[in-house]
Scaffold this motif. Sequence first.
Motif, PDB file in Angstrom:
ATOM      1  N   ARG A  27       0.724  -1.215  -0.214  1.00  0.00           N
ATOM      2  CA  ARG A  27       0.043  -0.114   0.060  1.00  0.00           C
ATOM      3  C   ARG A  27       0.785   1.236  -0.034  1.00  0.00           C
ATOM      4  N   THR A  28       0.421   2.177  -0.575  1.00  0.00           N
ATOM      5  CA  THR A  28       1.139   3.519  -0.638  1.00  0.00           C
ATOM      6  C   THR A  28       0.471   4.692   0.219  1.00  0.00           C
ATOM      7  N   ASP A  29      -0.046   4.448   1.092  1.00  0.00           N
ATOM      8  CA  ASP A  29      -0.864   5.418   1.825  1.00  0.00           C
ATOM      9  C   ASP A  29      -0.135   5.956   3.013  1.00  0.00           C
ATOM     10  N   GLN A  30       1.027   5.535   3.310  1.00  0.00           N
ATOM     11  CA  GLN A  30       1.959   6.279   4.339  1.00  0.00           C
ATOM     12  C   GLN A  30       2.681   7.689   3.754  1.00  0.00           C
ATOM     13  N   ARG A  31       1.754   8.713   4.005  1.00  0.00           N
ATOM     14  CA  ARG A  31       2.053   9.959   3.331  1.00  0.00           C
ATOM     15  C   ARG A  31       2.394  10.821   4.833  1.00  0.00           C
ATOM     16  N   TYR A 339       1.184   5.448  -8.092  1.00  0.00           N
ATOM     17  CA  TYR A 339       1.998   6.480  -7.246  1.00  0.00           C
ATOM     18  C   TYR A 339       2.991   7.153  -8.489  1.00  0.00           C
TER      19      TYR A 339
END
Length: 390
Positions: A27-31, A339
Amino acid sequence: MSALAWIALGSLAAWGWLLLGQGFFWRTDQRLPRCEAPSTWPDVAIVVPARDEAEVLPVSLPSLLAQDYPGRAEIVLVDDGSSDGTAELARALAARHGGLPLRVVFPGEPEPGWTGKLWALRHGVALARARGPEYLLLTDADIAHKPDSLRELVAAARTDGLDLVSQMARLRVVGGWERLVVPAFVYFFSQLYPFRWVNRPAARTAAAAGGCVLLRAEAAERAGVPESIRQAVIDDVSLARAVQRTGGRIWLGLAERVDSVRPYPRLADLWRMVSRSAYAQLLHSPLLLAGTVMGLALVYLAPPATLCGGVLTQDAAAAWAGGLAWAVMTGTYLPMLRYYRQPPLLAPLLPFTALLYLLMTVDSAVQHYRGRGAAWKGRTYARPEAAPDR
């Protein structure tokens, strides 16, 4: 069942674990969260190690000079033996663009036992500390920041009480090889160091992305960095571990306001980027190298191989298990491609990219045993320490 079917089932089982048990790495939601501004803005010193960076400096340095930061901040650019006029160009850019004050300093050749970047950071951090900043922003010379980047980093660190805040800069993806290799580089990194695990308050996993690290000066002093990690080739992970070991809280995520502007137009350029530190990541261990090669083969190469082999030999179990493993692999890669704004059709090519990374890792070991070690910009570190756990 046939041996081919057992291999396919083993790969499918591995992907089941990776999908659900490896920190949801895909997942790429660690922003970086947007946080309220602190009541007072602390002093910050921006330290930029630079060696032969005249090609990228006209894009990256003006972005630092233009930081819209309400507190006091200055830039210390450490010219680490450049031969392309990096220092003169930096001064000219500062005179042309204005903005934050810039100092250009020269550390001299590294002393024995130091890698070049950490030697440059040592010199820059020591000079910066003399003015007593609360935070140090360690950023590479090829990294461009949006005008609010520093402000958002500091706000996040203050709000959540973080000692280290790091963002994985969005790497350049323009050419064909960059599209094939670069998103996978970040995908593999997050698989090795799941960002969710890094960001847990009581985390045992520690990692950072060296292109953009906001570090509390007190935490750096407590951890003894950069002296305590002076031989590390994988300096960002070593830094995060040193801070974590001494009680510091760390955070790592994907960047939205930080971009790498360094081009990697050829496969050879990307190959050097990966192979220079791959064997160091394996602690220069032949056993870990063998395990990594077998693991990559089982996880990434076996699914398409067993699917094709199962179809050709009419082995339904091998074909179904291999195809399902390949489908899971493809699905986990799609968020990273989104992303990077790349077409989803690249996702099924991940096994080929993994094969390239396998060969890069083997080449890294070969270069190590030939005495060439980690080579970068004219320097070779034959037996540097990897990112140590202890």
